[in-house]
Design a protein around this motif. Structure first.
Motif, PDB file in Angstrom:
ATOM      1  N   ILE A  21       0.874  -1.181  -0.203  1.00 21.12           N
ATOM      2  CA  ILE A  21      -0.067  -0.003   0.047  1.00 21.12           C
ATOM      3  C   ILE A  21       0.928   1.229   0.034  1.00 21.12           C
ATOM      4  O   ILE A  21       0.478   2.499   0.089  1.00 21.12           O
ATOM      5  CB  ILE A  21      -0.907  -0.006   1.115  1.00 21.12           C
ATOM      6  N   TYR A  24      -0.103   4.654  -1.144  1.00 21.24           N
ATOM      7  CA  TYR A  24      -1.185   5.602  -0.432  1.00 21.24           C
ATOM      8  C   TYR A  24      -0.184   6.312   0.911  1.00 21.24           C
ATOM      9  O   TYR A  24      -0.911   6.897   1.639  1.00 21.24           O
ATOM     10  CB  TYR A  24      -2.166   4.748  -0.024  1.00 21.24           C
ATOM     11  N   THR A  32      -1.342  11.198  -0.836  1.00 20.94           N
ATOM     12  CA  THR A  32      -1.389  10.228  -1.878  1.00 20.94           C
ATOM     13  C   THR A  32       0.026  10.712  -2.620  1.00 20.94           C
ATOM     14  O   THR A  32       0.552  11.499  -2.566  1.00 20.94           O
ATOM     15  CB  THR A  32      -2.456  10.525  -3.029  1.00 20.94           C
ATOM     16  N   ARG A  42      -1.772   3.774  -7.607  1.00 23.59           N
ATOM     17  CA  ARG A  42      -3.167   3.766  -6.664  1.00 23.59           C
ATOM     18  C   ARG A  42      -4.148   2.798  -7.072  1.00 23.59           C
ATOM     19  O   ARG A  42      -4.829   1.894  -6.449  1.00 23.59           O
ATOM     20  CB  ARG A  42      -3.462   5.079  -6.240  1.00 23.59           C
ATOM     21  N   THR A 185      -5.673   5.094   6.287  1.00 22.14           N
ATOM     22  CA  THR A 185      -5.047   4.932   4.880  1.00 22.14           C
ATOM     23  C   THR A 185      -5.755   3.863   4.213  1.00 22.14           C
ATOM     24  O   THR A 185      -6.326   4.029   3.012  1.00 22.14           O
ATOM     25  CB  THR A 185      -3.575   4.531   4.892  1.00 22.14           C
ATOM     26  N   ARG A 188      -9.155   4.902   2.501  1.00 24.38           N
ATOM     27  CA  ARG A 188      -8.862   5.583   1.317  1.00 24.38           C
ATOM     28  C   ARG A 188      -8.766   4.680   0.235  1.00 24.38           C
ATOM     29  O   ARG A 188      -9.341   4.779  -0.808  1.00 24.38           O
ATOM     30  CB  ARG A 188      -7.799   6.491   1.377  1.00 24.38           C
ATOM     31  N   VAL A 189      -7.888   3.532   0.482  1.00 23.89           N
ATOM     32  CA  VAL A 189      -7.827   2.434  -0.514  1.00 23.89           C
ATOM     33  C   VAL A 189      -9.315   1.909  -0.955  1.00 23.89           C
ATOM     34  O   VAL A 189      -9.482   1.713  -2.175  1.00 23.89           O
ATOM     35  CB  VAL A 189      -7.008   1.307  -0.097  1.00 23.89           C
ATOM     36  N   ASP A 192     -11.450   3.975  -2.925  1.00 26.27           N
ATOM     37  CA  ASP A 192     -11.212   3.963  -4.429  1.00 26.27           C
ATOM     38  C   ASP A 192     -11.419   2.674  -4.961  1.00 26.27           C
ATOM     39  O   ASP A 192     -12.053   2.531  -6.243  1.00 26.27           O
ATOM     40  CB  ASP A 192      -9.798   4.380  -4.728  1.00 26.27           C
ATOM     41  N   ALA A 198     -13.692  10.234  -2.409  1.00 25.80           N
ATOM     42  CA  ALA A 198     -12.764   9.630  -1.297  1.00 25.80           C
ATOM     43  C   ALA A 198     -12.879  10.086   0.134  1.00 25.80           C
ATOM     44  O   ALA A 198     -12.420   9.322   0.916  1.00 25.80           O
ATOM     45  CB  ALA A 198     -11.518  10.721  -1.896  1.00 25.80           C
TER      46      ALA A 198
END
Length: 373
Positions: A21, A24, A32, A42, A185, A188-189, A192, A198
């Motif tokens: 990861i 990120y 980012t 990403r 974090t 956020r992944v 997406d 976001a």
């Protein structure tokens, strides 16, 4: 991206994917990597995460950025506390509704959080110490009325022979901050990977119920005769959004696959294990999996091995309403009924810590009862 493959009893492969990861994990203001290369990196991470969450629900993550010194400090702190006399540790117990402080061996039964009737005794042979995000962690936030126990302040141990309380607290808080960063974090992944805005998860985790549970499998080292009743930690799903797990590289953790077979899993060098919780499964209508797992006594050649772990639970705002994401519903499909984070978590805790069967977990209970032994 790679996978760690194991063989189940039928010979079919079982894999826990490894996802890097690092794309990120930067110091950029938006968290980012900049530019087209960063966007492509990403996108690859998000695609790999989606695949892992759809097929396994457990992932090994690397590139997380947690310094080795922080995890070493946590392990040292855990050793110091768990080495105390049992009666000394019991001074830091809290009532079942307060998810803080010490839990001695055989004071919980995680299977009851799923509503499994057979798990009627407090059998889980681990001890734990919990810390979490209290009200003081969210200055200026008007927390919902009646949530005082959910945002309780921590119960920290005092100085004792072999335990420097100030050093213990500093080490635990340092790891808590790192695990919280990793969990955010990951969301956020997730956003997406699911094609969501976001800030989808950030908008629902501004005063998140975050808890770090430090576990010690409290059987003394040595040879033991098992009576068929001994459970390290009963089969369960995690309750919230995502769990970040640091653990010894010692056997014990087992994950249930979609065929109802249990598999041994342990972290790779430098990796943290993550798994999804029930709230993410509800959001995605189980497109993403909240995978059943358990801990069996870590026994090698008839001898107990020591095992430690620390699970950081990122559970979301107590008043956030969890409803199935429309894009995760096929035509004609019905999602889970709406529920707040607080309602869901409290039902789970009444099962595991107070021995009250959770009657709202029929899907999970059915999976436990149908699993291969």
């Amino acid at each position: 991206m790679s996978t760690t493959s194991l063989e189940n009893r039928s010979g079919a492969p079982f894999s826990v994917p490894t996802v890097d990861i690092s794309a990120y994990v930067t110091d950029a203001p938006d968290g980012t990597v900049d530019g087209a290369d960063g966007a492509a990196a990403r996108a690859a991470v998000a695609a790999a995460m989606d695949e892992a969450c759809r097929t396994v629900g457990f992932v090994q993550i690397v590139g997380h950025g947690v310094p080795d010194a922080i995890t070493a400090g946590l392990a040292e702190a855990m050793d110091a506390f768990f080495a105390l006399d049992l009666e000394a540790k019991k001074a830091y117990r809290t009532p079942p509704e307060i998810n803080r402080g010490y839990a001695p061996p055989k004071s919980e039964s995680l299977s009851l959080s799923l509503g499994v009737e057979a798990a009627s005794r407090m059998n889980d042979f681990f001890e734990a110490f919990n810390v979490g995000a209290g009200a003081s962690a969210y200055p200026g936030v008007q927390l919902p009325a009646g949530s005082e126990s959910d945002y309780a302040e921590n119960t920290w141990p005092a100085d004792a022979p072999g335990l420097d309380a100030e050093r213990y607290r500093a080490a635990v808080q340092a790891y808590f901050a790192e695990a919280a960063r990793v969990a955010r974090t990951l969301t956020r992944v997730f956003a997406d990977a699911l094609g969501l805005p976001a800030d989808f998860f950030a908008a629902r985790t501004g005063h998140s119920l975050d808890v770090l549970r430090m576990n010690n499998y409290a059987l003394p080292p040595g040879t033991i005769h098992l009576d068929g009743d001994l459970t390290g930690m009963g089969e369960h799903t995690d309750y919230g959004i995502v769990t970040v797990l640091w653990a010894d590289q010692v056997a014990g953790l087992q994950v249930l696959d979609t065929a109802g077979v249990w598999h041994d899993v342990m972290p790779a060098d430098g990796a943290l294990l993550i798994n999804l919780g029930d709230l993410t499964a509800r959001w995605t209508n189980e497109r993403w999996m909240s995978t059943l797992h358990r801990v069996k006594p870590p026994i090698v050649d008839g001898t107990i091995r020591r095992r430690r772990s620390a699970a950081f639970f990122h559970d979301g705002d107590i008043d956030a309403v969890i409803e199935t994401i429309p894009s995760c519903l096929a035509a004609g499909e019905t999602g889970f009924p709406p529920i707040t984070v607080g309602e869901h978590i409290q039902a789970k805790l009444r099962g595991s810590r107070a021995g009250e069967r959770n009657t709202a977990a029929e899907r999970d209970a059915a999976r436990v009862l149908s699993a291969s032994s």
